[in-house]
Design an enzyme around this catalytic site. Structure first.
Site: not given
Lengths: 446, 446
Positions: A10-11, A21, A32, A38, A42, A359, A424, A432
């Site tokens: 990722a980084a 770019r 690597e 890449s 997850c 709750k 809402y 709420w």
């Protein structure tokens, strides 16, 4: 200018792409050590959960694209073994064992993190896995399919451990979750942790709290996972007891380490050597609530930090405000989300914190599909600031957590957060919002 | 102290209840012209959609509870006809036509809003409905059930009109949506409005744009709803062309009116007479983005304003920061959410705004269930501030909008919003949340 990057996930690849770019002429080399770059680590539990799932679909961009379309010199199987800051050189060995040495003008260390593996007897057995790299994912998926695994043990209840409870259960595998702590998620209030516990048990996950695994033994193709009091039977073990920053190279090179042994970086992602940067799971970060250093490895942080490094070396202004520690995960239909500090973390950080646990419901009660939602909210008595929020729900509502994360970045007081104009409509929330209900309750205590 | 409240819905009953909590001894009188108080009007479409639905379940708290448990003198069927600020008196008639006159120390006007009804020929027919009060809801539900309605026309495409498209379709009724504008939701970018349009058509809603209804005619039990170019056939009409503040009493009493003809109030909810307050749909509010007055009637605003009035008259500090114009609605599986200003509104407010429209995905692409999501984001070139966000999606993600609403309250710049630590897990979002993707794009234009 030669920009060298150690680590192509990722980084590292975010930095490489953005540097390209920003500057079409820059020489960019990525080293690597594995054969993969890449990929969406997850997402591995979701591919494992799916019989038809193909681990290769997690590769976001193929090496050829980086090389040919982006003119990035991407070298796979290149393991860096040493960084020489003084002479601006990195050295190591390629996949064939051949040494290499490369000079840099700017270096990014994006070596990520490594899965913890306790050195207990049996940890090296071929039935014992971690799930960190794409290769780990391939191995786990192949193993459960080839061996037709029916019973697995998962040791640890972090994000990966819990997501894998779902993934393996979805594959028809009976899961034993083995946990050294007496509660499932100690950073949650007991009511919230219990709600997650119940949801797992409802789906047939066998949860064993308070068991510290001491050894793993084989009997034919089966395993005994033994704690002091009991042994659990399974055909495979997933060790999911967290990760640690992969900061060894940096340490050896004399760079300063920071929070949790990660590489210390400033707000421009520079290490203690101004031409050497670190980003992603191997680097530390500022926490927006405490202003102090922290280590909370997350994919978004890694991507963002990679961009920041590329921007900084190409002369753009960079100031990393930091992380709020926002995280979310789902197990079956239960979602858990958090941002900011828990009560305990807030105390440790020197606040005078107070907490409420409420709750409430996910939708107007008059609308079908409304489910209970628990909100745990922490504020500071002295400043009135909002310090952190955790939520557990079952109605796709963990996305609400980002409202609290933004409030933490804005250093909002609870009273100001409690008067924000949230959406809402009956199918979305009570009048709420659950976060507002919690804020109103917390105000009474501050 | 005698606190008199005109109107017993969200703002009125919130004020009454909170005043009682704040001061057990205060005399509190509520004058409500209908027989209903404290009901969830926003839920009416969902009860109408449900054959088994009972409109009476929408009553949040029965009159007896207010009277007996909270010691509030709640008088139903009491229509106030005049306010005399000088002598602190209100007068009117009860359900039997008997005049009454009541003195007050503090008065709250919480008269809400009324549904617009164009005075075209046929508007008074018994087949023509609005959906505003609980009695309207009872009438609509009874009519479609007793007459076994098969085809209905809805005039107007506001929240209520669109929610009722779903409700009536769910009841097996063919819906003709008749819209005077050439597009469905003119405040959305064409791509976003088109996504909503498509979703309605997929479910069989017949949409007729650019038709200004000029008259409604009856032929036996059927209606012809006629625009200049065409007539549409239906058995009932729901007129859903918005609401206006019910500020007539206040105007007659010489109180100042503000935005959109609503009652002007200050940050403590006081009208131009310091002992007379207004709250809810009849009152105006400050907009947190512009700092100017606005009129955006919403249930949460009404509840909050009712509390604020009660707090102010009982000596507690009150400062209403204002509204962000956050709203959300769902039609079938499409959700539409917004907060803050559109490009057009931002221009009118004197900003130098710029907008992006991005299409991204609700989850990581590698996870099942990922759906397109559109985000429209407006920022100010001069200050860099975030000014507004609209979203259209189909994966329960409208709850994301609150993160943008909080950012508007905090007066965040787009760059700061773009670096907030939002939650990522594959089933919830791509690594970059849709709001962050839009913010990153918007930054390039600012």
């Amino acid at each position: 200018m030669h920009f060298v990057i150690i680590g192509g996930d990722a980084a590292g690849m975010s930095a490489a792409s953005r540097a390209r770019r920003n500057d079409p002429a820059m020489a960019i080399t990525v080293l690597e050590m594995t054969e993969d770059v890449s990929y969406s680590a997850c997402s591995m539990p979701y591919v494992i959960a799916d019989e038809e799932g193909d681990m290769e679909t997690l590769i976001m961009r193929a090496p050829a694209v980086f090389r040919e379309k982006q003119n990035i010199d991407l070298r796979l199987g290149h393991r860096v073994e040493a960084i020489d800051p003084k002479n601006r050189r990195v050295s190591g060995k390629d996949a064939g064992g051949k040494p290499f040495e490369i000079s840099f003008d700017k270096l990014l260390i994006a070596t990520g993190s490594v899965a913890n593996m306790p050195l207990i007897p049996g940890h090296e057995l071929p039935h014992v896995f971690v799930l960190k790299s794409l290769d780990d994912g391939r191995r786990v998926k192949a193993f459960i399919e080839e061996k037709r695994i029916e019973k697995a043990a998962i040791i640890g209840a972090g994000y990966i451990g819990l997501e894998m409870c779902e993934a393996l259960t979805e594959r028809g595998i009976t899961v034993q979750l083995i946990r050294n702590r007496p509660e499932l998620l100690p950073w949650l209030a007991p009511e919230l942790s219990a709600a997650v516990d119940t949801a797992l048990r409802e789906k047939g996950v066998l949860i064993n709290h308070g068991c510290t695994t001491e050894r793993i033994e084989t009997h034919d193709s089966r395993l005994d996972i033994c704690c002091r009091e009991a042994c659990f039977d399974a055909e495979m073990v997933l060790m999911a007891i967290g990760v640690r920053p992969s900061s060894f190279l940096a340490k050896e090179a004399g760079l300063e380490l920071g929070a949790a042994g990660a590489i210390a970086v400033n707000r421009s992602m520079q290490t203690s050597h101004p031409d050497i940067y670190a980003a992603g799971d191997c680097a530390d970060a500022y926490h927006v609530v405490t202003g102090e250093k922290t280590w909370i490895p997350m994919a978004l942080t890694a991507n963002r930090a990679g961009w920041a490094v590329a921007d900084h070396i190409t002369g753009r202004p960079v100031r990393m405000e930091g992380v709020a520690g926002t995280g979310v995960f789902k197990i079956f239909d239960v979602e858990v989300a958090r941002t900011g500090l828990t009560l305990h973390e807030a105390e440790k950080a020197g606040f005078d914190p107070v907490e409420v646990v409420v709750k409430t419901y996910s939708r107007a009660k008059t609308v079908p599909g409304s489910r209970p939602v628990w909100v745990q909210m922490v504020g500071d008595r002295q400043s009135g600031r909002l310090l952190g929020v955790s939520m557990v729900g079952r109605d796709n509502e963990a996305r609400r957590i980002n409202a609290a994360a933004v409030a933490l970045h804005a250093r909002m007081r609870v009273v100001d957060f409690s008067t924000t104009d949230m959406a809402y409509a009956p199918p979305f929330s009570p009048v709420w919002d659950p976060l507002l209900v919690a804020a109103n309750q917390l105000l009474k205590k501050i």
